[in-house]
Design a protein around this motif. Structure first.
Motif, short mmCIF file in Angstrom:
data_model
loop_
_atom_site.label_atom_id
_atom_site.label_comp_id
_atom_site.label_asym_id
_atom_site.label_seq_id
_atom_site.Cartn_x
_atom_site.Cartn_y
_atom_site.Cartn_z
N THR A 76 -12.12 -1.20 1.19
CA THR A 76 -11.72 -2.25 1.97
C THR A 76 -12.41 -1.90 3.45
OG1 THR A 76 -9.57 -2.07 0.79
CG2 THR A 76 -9.23 -2.97 3.17
N PHE A 102 -3.43 5.40 0.89
CA PHE A 102 -4.32 4.44 1.02
C PHE A 102 -4.55 3.76 2.53
CE2 PHE A 102 -5.22 -0.19 1.95
CZ PHE A 102 -6.25 -0.57 0.96
N THR A 161 0.79 -1.19 -0.08
CA THR A 161 -0.02 -0.05 0.11
C THR A 161 0.68 1.14 0.07
OG1 THR A 161 -0.23 0.10 2.51
CG2 THR A 161 -1.93 -1.37 1.12
N TYR A 190 -10.26 2.90 -2.91
CA TYR A 190 -9.80 1.63 -2.74
C TYR A 190 -10.04 1.40 -1.18
CZ TYR A 190 -8.62 0.76 -7.80
OH TYR A 190 -8.59 0.57 -8.95
N ASN A 246 -6.70 -6.10 -3.95
CA ASN A 246 -7.22 -5.19 -5.27
C ASN A 246 -7.03 -5.96 -6.52
OD1 ASN A 246 -7.45 -3.06 -7.02
ND2 ASN A 246 -6.66 -1.71 -5.29
N ASP A 270 -6.74 5.71 -4.72
CA ASP A 270 -6.25 4.97 -3.46
C ASP A 270 -7.34 5.20 -2.29
OD1 ASP A 270 -3.69 4.25 -4.38
OD2 ASP A 270 -3.04 6.41 -4.17
N ASN A 314 -2.98 -4.38 -1.64
CA ASN A 314 -3.50 -3.46 -2.29
C ASN A 314 -2.61 -3.32 -3.73
OD1 ASN A 314 -5.63 -1.36 -2.92
ND2 ASN A 314 -3.74 -0.04 -2.83
N SER A 315 -1.60 -3.83 -3.81
CA SER A 315 -0.70 -3.84 -4.78
C SER A 315 0.48 -4.76 -4.73
CB SER A 315 -0.10 -2.46 -5.41
OG SER A 315 0.74 -2.65 -6.22
#
Length: 160
Positions: free
Chosen positions: A142, A13, A9, A138, A66, A135, A48-49
């Protein structure tokens, strides 16, 4: 105390996610990718990534992933638990619709989630929430999902 491991993240975020969890009164002990221990089981894992992340093997009760920001075919991330996908695509477990000028949106739980003592049926929740970028959007998806799993009432969520 319940735990959350946040992997891949950024500051925008993270800040927004924990702002939402705080407003919803969800208390979690936080671990970032540098503190995660593979032998631990976490209540929540948020991926998240997967950019610049290598060789992570982690167990969690709920794993929120994500699907918009990651290429999982080429990653070395192995997560185990109840997978909940989120993103802007309509095939995700959680998505949003009716985004209005970075001021509001509709949170959409597309599929049933089986929690410890109850079942969360698909639902839509109108949310009045100011966000400045994807961001934060997202993070909202969450945070709302975790809040719902924790039994919080997210109807008519209003964050400024």
């Amino acid at each position: 105390m319940k735990t959350i491991a946040v992997i891949g993240t950024n500051k925008a975020f993270n800040g927004y996610l924990f702002k939402i969890l705080d407003l919803m009164k969800v208390d979690l002990n936080t671990f970032n990718r540098y503190m995660v221990k593979k032998e631990n089981n976490y209540n929540y894992i948020v991926v998240n990534s997967n950019t610049n992340i290598k060789n992570i093997f982690i167990n969690g009760k709920y794993c929120l992933i994500n699907m918009d920001l990651a290429d999982y075919k080429n990653s070395n991330i192995d997560v185990f638990g109840n997978i909940i996908t989120y993103g802007l695509g309509n095939k995700n477990t959680v998505t949003v619709s009716s985004i209005d000028d970075k001021d509001s949106f509709v949170y959409c739980l597309q599929r049933t989630l089986f929690c410890d003592d109850r079942i969360l049926e698909p639902l839509e929740i109108p949310v009045k929430m100011k966000f400045t970028n994807e961001d934060e959007l997202y993070a909202a998806m969450t945070g709302i999902t975790i809040s719902l799993i924790e039994g919080k009432d997210a109807n008519n969520l209003y964050i400024r």
